[in-house]
Design a protein around this motif. Structure first.
Motif, PDB file in Angstrom:
ATOM      1  N   UNK A 112      19.158  52.387   2.784  1.00 54.62           N
ATOM      2  CA  UNK A 112      19.164  50.849   3.466  1.00 54.62           C
ATOM      3  C   UNK A 112      18.823  49.807   2.838  1.00 54.62           C
ATOM      4  N   UNK A 115      21.828  48.939   0.772  1.00 54.82           N
ATOM      5  CA  UNK A 115      22.778  48.392   1.556  1.00 54.82           C
ATOM      6  C   UNK A 115      22.272  46.998   1.883  1.00 54.82           C
ATOM      7  N   UNK A 116      20.970  46.750   2.091  1.00 56.74           N
ATOM      8  CA  UNK A 116      20.457  45.407   2.226  1.00 56.74           C
ATOM      9  C   UNK A 116      20.816  44.544   0.947  1.00 56.74           C
ATOM     10  N   UNK A 118      22.991  44.963  -1.398  1.00 57.16           N
ATOM     11  CA  UNK A 118      24.449  44.752  -1.645  1.00 57.16           C
ATOM     12  C   UNK A 118      25.020  43.633  -0.614  1.00 57.16           C
TER      13      UNK A 118
END
Lengths: 242, 277
Positions: A112, A115-116, A118
């Motif tokens: 996570x 992803x944050x 990115x």
């Protein structure tokens, strides 16, 4: 815009030609003794070897161009975060068989976080963001604990060294602070994963030298390593080198 | 950092650059001397000091101020681990944990040495090591006899150190070598923080993860709270990270994914109770 880009490119080209004019050997001779040479090669000459590599003609227009200046560095970070996020997404989708609940929870956290990162770069770069990269994880056995954790450790250490090496290439203070906010989280990941692989190695002397300093790498050094996991061709030739 | 490029750039406007750097022999001696003691990262700093001598320009005061500030924090940490290691037999339960604290303490001592050399090389004077009170005027009375207290203070020092370096990065942009060295220390502090948090978790001292969730310290004492305030931020450069672009990024994860800086004033207020003089 086009004209400006051309000017930048020709300045880069001039810089590279000049860099070639004085042979590397004469600088090394100037710099001093054998023991010193080794360390200088690590800090001082890395940029030059990157340059001469960039000089080789880059055929074809496939792939992505990271761009120049701060945007280029942010795209470089975006590329690495894409790689990490894709990796952990797969790790959580197909966890290795012996994974513990605790490991699953923390690896999900790491996914996570990546992803944050990115999505942050994608949003912040907006129209200037490079396209999504196609990854190549064929060398990773996602069912194997050793393969997954070994790769995760390598990615995190690489990420730390990439941000550490890119900080001085940024011109905008706010971007530097943002990179700083991210790199320490990558280092937290790295320490955790290193300890999973080898207990006690959270800041091992393969990454932290005898002055207590972590590793930094130039973009060419990082992309050479990361390139093994990315199918998309990444053109980093317009990135700043100092 | 590209020494070669810097020399070349200077040579464009000053063909006598090599003569100004004393003499080739003196330069080589300087590099060799510094190299043996400090190795790679400090050589650029040594180089910076040579340039200062050559051109009579001082290093910007703010960079030296930041280095001395960092040195003060490293004195605090290295002194703390030195005392912890001295008490290890009774303080730290397992060999594995003794080793981890030893590794961390060694790094902090190396940071002290590095920063002192860097400050001296840049023409400054390293601040003297303060006298510390690791009980923070009685807030942590059993810091070297109770492992739980010891690790709570260790975690706070490491997490604060990460935030302190981060807060100074933009003040070092005028000197890319010092900036890179500071970044290379910053990430080591983050590795330490991660490890100490895992050790606290493993000992059931606190429900913490290697990263900082919201503004939670996982430490019972409220005295440490200023080291964690602000970490709950989930908005980066105007971008909301929680559920960003439709992704399932929880508020916890959004706060964990970015560590937040602290200003020099904030950090000095945090460490003040530990400094006697």
């Amino acid at each position: 815009m086009d004209t400006k880009h051309d000017v930048n490119q020709s300045e880069d080209a001039i810089g590279k030609i000049e860099a070639k004019a004085l042979p590397r050997r004469s600088f090394l001779r100037y710099a001093g003794t054998g023991a010193t040479l080794v360390t200088l090669t690590l800090t001082g000459i890395a940029g030059i070897s990157g340059c001469s590599k960039d000089n080789s003609p880059n055929p074809g227009n496939e792939g992505v161009d990271l761009g120049s200046d701060d945007i280029g560095i942010l795209n470089y970070a975006y590329a690495l975060e894409q790689l990490e996020a894709a990796f952990y997404t797969q790790v959580i989708k197909s966890p290795f068989s012996s994974i513990t609940d605790g490991e699953m929870a923390l690896l999900t956290d790491i996914r996570d976080h990546e992803i944050a990162h990115r999505e942050f770069f994608k949003t912040a770069l907006a129209a200037k963001a490079i396209a999504g990269l196609e990854v190549d994880f064929s060398k990773i056995d996602f069912s194997s604990r050793d393969s997954v954790l070994g790769t995760a450790k390598a990615f995190e250490d690489l990420g730390v060294s990439a941000y550490n090496g890119a900080g001085s290439l940024l011109k905008t203070p706010n971007y530097l602070v943002l990179a700083g906010k991210i790199v320490s989280v990558e280092a937290r990941h790295a320490a955790y994963l290193r300890d999973l692989v080898t207990p006690g190695s959270f800041a091992g002397d393969d990454v932290v030298n005898n002055m207590g300093l972590d590793t930094s790498r130039t973009p060419p050094q990082v992309l050479q390593i990361a390139g093994a996991y990315v199918k998309t061709k990444i053109d980093a030739s317009h990135l700043p080198t100092s | 950092m590209n020494l070669y490029h810097i020399i070349q750039e200077i040579e464009k406007t000053d063909p006598e650059v090599y003569d100004r750097l004393d003499s080739r022999r003196a330069v080589m001696k300087n590099f060799a001397g510094f190299g043996k003691k400090l190795a790679a990262a400090a050589i650029p700093i040594a180089f910076g000091s040579m340039l200062n001598k050559a051109y009579g320009q001082g290093t910007a005061t703010s960079v030296l101020d930041v280095l001395n500030y960092a040195l003060t924090l490293e004195y605090l940490e290295s002194g703390f681990y030195a005392m912890g290691n001295a008490a290890a037999t009774t303080l730290i339960p397992t060999t594995e944990e003794k080793n981890a604290i030893k590794v961390i303490g060694d790094h902090e001592a190396e940071h002290v040495t590095f920063l002192k050399s860097a400050i001296t090389s840049a023409g400054g004077t390293p601040v003297k090591k303060p006298v510390f009170d690791y009980t923070a005027k009685g807030t942590f009375p059993d810091v070297f006899t109770n492992y739980q207290t010891f690790l709570a203070v260790a975690q706070t020092f490491e997490d604060t150190g990460v935030r302190a370096y981060k807060g100074q990065a933009s003040n070092l942009m005028s000197n890319s070598d010092v900036l890179t060295a500071a970044l290379n220390i910053h990430s080591v502090e983050a590795r330490h923080a991660s490890q100490v948090r895992q050790m606290r978790k493993a000992n059931n001292f606190g429900d913490v993860k290697p990263w900082i969730t919201l503004n939670q310290s996982g430490i019972a004492s409220t005295a440490v709270q200023p080291s964690y305030n602000g970490e709950e931020n989930t908005n980066q450069a105007g971008v909301q990270i929680k559920n960003i672009n439709g992704m399932k990024v929880s508020e916890n994860a959004a706060s964990e994914a970015f560590d937040e800086p602290l200003t020099m004033d904030q950090v000095l207020a945090i460490v003040k109770p530990f400094i006697v003089a």
